[in-house]
Every structure is written in C-alpha cells, then in structure tokens.
Write a protein that holds these residues in place. Structure first.
Motif, PDB file in Angstrom:
ATOM      1  N   MET A  70       0.975  -1.149   0.331  1.00 39.87           N
ATOM      2  CA  MET A  70      -0.075   0.369  -0.172  1.00 39.87           C
ATOM      3  C   MET A  70       1.007   1.520  -0.115  1.00 39.87           C
ATOM      4  SD  MET A  70      -2.796   1.946   3.126  1.00 39.87           S
ATOM      5  CE  MET A  70      -4.041   0.665   2.405  1.00 39.87           C
ATOM      6  N   LYS A  71       0.627   1.841  -0.853  1.00 40.87           N
ATOM      7  CA  LYS A  71       1.418   3.614  -1.079  1.00 40.87           C
ATOM      8  C   LYS A  71       0.827   4.886  -0.269  1.00 40.87           C
ATOM      9  CE  LYS A  71       3.675   6.549  -3.904  1.00 40.87           C
ATOM     10  NZ  LYS A  71       4.249   6.373  -5.642  1.00 40.87           N
ATOM     11  N   ILE A  72       1.856   5.900   0.637  1.00 42.08           N
ATOM     12  CA  ILE A  72       0.626   5.998   2.196  1.00 42.08           C
ATOM     13  C   ILE A  72       0.929   6.834   1.964  1.00 42.08           C
ATOM     14  CG2 ILE A  72       0.247   6.921   4.062  1.00 42.08           C
ATOM     15  CD1 ILE A  72       0.539   3.499   4.796  1.00 42.08           C
ATOM     16  N   ALA A  73       0.247   8.580   1.239  1.00 43.80           N
ATOM     17  CA  ALA A  73       1.183   9.554   1.354  1.00 43.80           C
ATOM     18  C   ALA A  73       0.564  10.505   2.452  1.00 43.80           C
ATOM     19  CB  ALA A  73      -0.053  11.118   0.226  1.00 43.80           C
ATOM     20  N   THR A  74       2.086  11.284   3.350  1.00 46.16           N
ATOM     21  CA  THR A  74       2.024  12.299   4.009  1.00 46.16           C
ATOM     22  C   THR A  74       1.728  13.602   3.972  1.00 46.16           C
ATOM     23  OG1 THR A  74       4.225  12.457   4.570  1.00 46.16           O
ATOM     24  CG2 THR A  74       3.130  10.025   5.843  1.00 46.16           C
ATOM     25  N   ALA A  75       0.865  14.327   4.423  1.00 42.09           N
ATOM     26  CA  ALA A  75       0.130  15.399   3.586  1.00 42.09           C
ATOM     27  C   ALA A  75       1.212  16.713   5.366  1.00 42.09           C
ATOM     28  CB  ALA A  75      -1.163  16.000   3.531  1.00 42.09           C
ATOM     29  N   GLN A  76       2.345  17.596   4.631  1.00 44.61           N
ATOM     30  CA  GLN A  76       2.435  18.170   5.050  1.00 44.61           C
ATOM     31  C   GLN A  76       1.590  19.751   4.642  1.00 44.61           C
ATOM     32  OE1 GLN A  76       4.498  17.634   7.836  1.00 44.61           O
ATOM     33  NE2 GLN A  76       4.178  20.540   7.807  1.00 44.61           N
ATOM     34  N   CYS A  77       1.140  20.416   5.822  1.00 40.28           N
ATOM     35  CA  CYS A  77       0.230  21.402   4.820  1.00 40.28           C
ATOM     36  C   CYS A  77       0.524  22.769   6.132  1.00 40.28           C
ATOM     37  CB  CYS A  77      -0.742  21.133   4.511  1.00 40.28           C
ATOM     38  SG  CYS A  77      -1.978  20.180   5.841  1.00 40.28           S
ATOM     39  N   THR A  78      -0.009  23.326   5.550  1.00 40.79           N
ATOM     40  CA  THR A  78      -0.588  24.836   6.213  1.00 40.79           C
ATOM     41  C   THR A  78      -1.521  24.898   6.605  1.00 40.79           C
ATOM     42  OG1 THR A  78       2.098  25.807   5.705  1.00 40.79           O
ATOM     43  CG2 THR A  78       1.076  27.378   6.518  1.00 40.79           C
ATOM     44  N   CYS A  79      -1.454  24.841   7.504  1.00 40.59           N
ATOM     45  CA  CYS A  79      -3.794  25.466   7.784  1.00 40.59           C
ATOM     46  C   CYS A  79      -3.285  26.577   8.303  1.00 40.59           C
ATOM     47  CB  CYS A  79      -4.156  24.536   8.698  1.00 40.59           C
ATOM     48  SG  CYS A  79      -3.029  22.865   8.440  1.00 40.59           S
ATOM     49  N   VAL A  80      -4.912  27.289   7.466  1.00 39.64           N
ATOM     50  CA  VAL A  80      -5.624  28.771   8.114  1.00 39.64           C
ATOM     51  C   VAL A  80      -5.831  28.780   9.753  1.00 39.64           C
ATOM     52  CG1 VAL A  80      -6.454  30.456   7.724  1.00 39.64           C
ATOM     53  CG2 VAL A  80      -5.069  29.400   5.506  1.00 39.64           C
ATOM     54  N   PRO A  81      -5.426  29.173  10.376  1.00 40.00           N
ATOM     55  CA  PRO A  81      -5.921  29.220  11.576  1.00 40.00           C
ATOM     56  C   PRO A  81      -7.806  29.788  11.976  1.00 40.00           C
ATOM     57  CG  PRO A  81      -3.954  30.498  11.706  1.00 40.00           C
ATOM     58  CD  PRO A  81      -4.288  29.949  10.895  1.00 40.00           C
ATOM     59  N   ALA A  82      -8.231  28.610  12.018  1.00 44.91           N
ATOM     60  CA  ALA A  82      -9.756  28.979  12.278  1.00 44.91           C
ATOM     61  C   ALA A  82     -10.366  29.355  10.888  1.00 44.91           C
ATOM     62  CB  ALA A  82     -10.139  29.775  13.416  1.00 44.91           C
ATOM     63  N   ALA A  83     -10.081  28.476   9.576  1.00 44.45           N
ATOM     64  CA  ALA A  83     -10.613  28.862   8.812  1.00 44.45           C
ATOM     65  C   ALA A  83     -10.779  27.524   7.944  1.00 44.45           C
ATOM     66  CB  ALA A  83      -9.811  29.176   7.809  1.00 44.45           C
ATOM     67  N   VAL A  84     -11.851  26.691   8.968  1.00 42.98           N
ATOM     68  CA  VAL A  84     -12.326  25.377   8.712  1.00 42.98           C
ATOM     69  C   VAL A  84     -12.013  25.062   6.997  1.00 42.98           C
ATOM     70  CG1 VAL A  84     -13.406  22.879   8.666  1.00 42.98           C
ATOM     71  CG2 VAL A  84     -12.653  24.890  10.874  1.00 42.98           C
ATOM     72  N   SER A  85     -13.324  25.359   5.905  1.00 41.95           N
ATOM     73  CA  SER A  85     -13.586  25.384   5.427  1.00 41.95           C
ATOM     74  C   SER A  85     -12.452  25.962   4.064  1.00 41.95           C
ATOM     75  CB  SER A  85     -14.578  26.541   4.348  1.00 41.95           C
ATOM     76  OG  SER A  85     -16.065  26.392   5.509  1.00 41.95           O
ATOM     77  N   ALA A  86     -11.812  27.049   4.874  1.00 37.19           N
ATOM     78  CA  ALA A  86     -10.132  26.964   3.633  1.00 37.19           C
ATOM     79  C   ALA A  86      -9.801  25.317   3.932  1.00 37.19           C
ATOM     80  CB  ALA A  86      -9.617  28.249   4.007  1.00 37.19           C
ATOM     81  N   ASN A  87      -8.933  25.055   4.748  1.00 36.95           N
ATOM     82  CA  ASN A  87      -8.386  24.057   5.501  1.00 36.95           C
ATOM     83  C   ASN A  87      -8.841  22.323   4.876  1.00 36.95           C
ATOM     84  OD1 ASN A  87      -6.772  25.295   6.684  1.00 36.95           O
ATOM     85  ND2 ASN A  87      -7.357  25.547   8.374  1.00 36.95           N
ATOM     86  N   VAL A  88     -10.894  22.179   4.660  1.00 39.71           N
ATOM     87  CA  VAL A  88     -10.528  21.277   3.984  1.00 39.71           C
ATOM     88  C   VAL A  88     -10.450  21.482   2.379  1.00 39.71           C
ATOM     89  CG1 VAL A  88     -13.089  20.746   3.299  1.00 39.71           C
ATOM     90  CG2 VAL A  88     -12.824  20.803   5.577  1.00 39.71           C
ATOM     91  N   GLU A  89     -10.903  22.671   1.922  1.00 41.73           N
ATOM     92  CA  GLU A  89     -10.083  22.394   0.109  1.00 41.73           C
ATOM     93  C   GLU A  89      -8.517  22.787   0.271  1.00 41.73           C
ATOM     94  OE1 GLU A  89     -11.409  26.346  -1.696  1.00 41.73           O
ATOM     95  OE2 GLU A  89     -13.376  26.487  -0.474  1.00 41.73           O
ATOM     96  N   HIS A  90      -7.847  22.566   1.087  1.00 41.73           N
ATOM     97  CA  HIS A  90      -6.780  22.456   0.721  1.00 41.73           C
ATOM     98  C   HIS A  90      -6.223  20.767   0.838  1.00 41.73           C
ATOM     99  CE1 HIS A  90      -2.261  23.801  -0.073  1.00 41.73           C
ATOM    100  NE2 HIS A  90      -1.929  22.361   1.609  1.00 41.73           N
ATOM    101  N   MET A  91      -6.964  20.841   1.623  1.00 41.78           N
ATOM    102  CA  MET A  91      -6.693  18.954   1.691  1.00 41.78           C
ATOM    103  C   MET A  91      -7.430  18.002   0.792  1.00 41.78           C
ATOM    104  SD  MET A  91      -7.597  19.380   6.146  1.00 41.78           S
ATOM    105  CE  MET A  91      -7.970  16.990   5.443  1.00 41.78           C
ATOM    106  N   ALA A  92      -8.482  18.469   0.336  1.00 36.16           N
ATOM    107  CA  ALA A  92      -9.200  18.095  -0.382  1.00 36.16           C
ATOM    108  C   ALA A  92      -7.691  17.450  -1.770  1.00 36.16           C
ATOM    109  CB  ALA A  92     -10.382  18.985  -1.044  1.00 36.16           C
ATOM    110  N   ALA A  93      -7.687  19.038  -1.949  1.00 36.48           N
ATOM    111  CA  ALA A  93      -6.519  19.742  -3.112  1.00 36.48           C
ATOM    112  C   ALA A  93      -5.494  18.390  -3.063  1.00 36.48           C
ATOM    113  CB  ALA A  93      -6.245  20.861  -3.426  1.00 36.48           C
ATOM    114  N   LEU A  94      -4.869  18.298  -1.627  1.00 39.94           N
ATOM    115  CA  LEU A  94      -3.404  17.580  -1.347  1.00 39.94           C
ATOM    116  C   LEU A  94      -4.588  15.673  -1.419  1.00 39.94           C
ATOM    117  CD1 LEU A  94      -2.458  18.986   1.754  1.00 39.94           C
ATOM    118  CD2 LEU A  94      -1.278  18.570  -0.484  1.00 39.94           C
ATOM    119  N   ILE A  95      -5.443  15.588  -1.094  1.00 35.94           N
ATOM    120  CA  ILE A  95      -5.824  14.187  -1.143  1.00 35.94           C
ATOM    121  C   ILE A  95      -5.714  14.208  -3.184  1.00 35.94           C
ATOM    122  CG2 ILE A  95      -7.928  13.186  -1.683  1.00 35.94           C
ATOM    123  CD1 ILE A  95      -8.611  14.647   0.992  1.00 35.94           C
ATOM    124  N   ALA A  96      -6.253  14.838  -3.418  1.00 35.33           N
ATOM    125  CA  ALA A  96      -6.415  14.150  -5.414  1.00 35.33           C
ATOM    126  C   ALA A  96      -4.723  14.211  -5.788  1.00 35.33           C
ATOM    127  CB  ALA A  96      -6.700  15.971  -6.237  1.00 35.33           C
TER     128      ALA A  96
END
Length: 126
Positions: free
Chosen positions: A1-27
């Motif tokens: 199984m190939k597992i990716a680790t995401a090292q990302c910079t999160c925007v404090p208290a901006a859940v929607s923006a962080n979800v969008e960024h996470m979705a791009a990293l998942i893609a």
C-alpha cells in the motif's frame, strides 16, 4: 500500500479553506497512486485553538499530551474561555495502569472553575 503524508500549512480557524486545501492534497496523492493520506492532527483548525473558540464564542476544554520536565508527557486538560484565553489547566493525577508507563501523573489536587462550573479532581474507582 502506498501512503502519502501531507505536510500542510493550515489557516487558523478557517475550516472551509483548510478542507479545500486538504481536498487538493488528496487529489494530488491519488494522482501519485497513493491509497491513503495522513494529515497532521490540527489540519482542519490550524494550531490556533484559541482563534477557533473566539470565532465560535464558546468556551472549550481540550485533552492533550503536554511536555513536562521529566522524560514522559502528562495528560493535560486546558480550559479556554469564549474569548480564547486559557482560564486554567489540569494534569491528570490518577493514571490507569496502561497509562503509567507512558505518562507522568499530575500533582495539583483541584482546578478553578469558570462561570457556575466548579470542576474537581475525582479518584477513579478501583
């Protein structure tokens, strides 16, 4: 199984923006044929818990591992007011058997309350 680790910079208290960024990293991980992606623990909220609480206007209680002067962490419960300021904190004193090799017991018997709540330390039944 190939597992990716995401090292990302999160925007404090901006859940929607962080979800969008996470979705791009998942893609991106999927394009690289990963079957799973692992994100850091504050990926949704950022490291700024106080900002999240301030934005929501509610008090918050969080359980976490906290650094100590010893070689093991303590189980700590910081309490934040609705303004995001830390009101008090409590370090778990009465550790269960499976916790004793991993964590250090706290030494303070009680914590102050906030509002009408008055928390107190309670010994677990044995």
């Amino acid at each position: 199984m190939k597992i990716a680790t995401a090292q990302c910079t999160c925007v404090p208290a901006a859940v929607s923006a962080n979800v969008e960024h996470m979705a791009a990293l998942i893609a991106e991980a999927r394009m690289r044929e990963a079957e799973s992606v692992v994100f850091p623990e504050p990926a949704l909220t950022g490291y700024e818990l106080a900002a999240v609480l301030r934005a929501g206007g509610v008090a918050g209680v969080v359980n976490c591992a906290a650094a100590t002067d010893e070689d093991r962490p303590a189980i700590e419960t910081p309490v934040f007011g609705a303004d995001g300021e830390m009101i008090t904190t409590y370090r778990k004193q009465y550790l269960f058997e499976h916790e004793r090799d991993v964590f250090v017991a706290g030494q303070v018997e009680a914590v102050q309350g906030w509002g009408r709540l008055r928390p107190r330390a309670v010994r677990p039944r044995r």
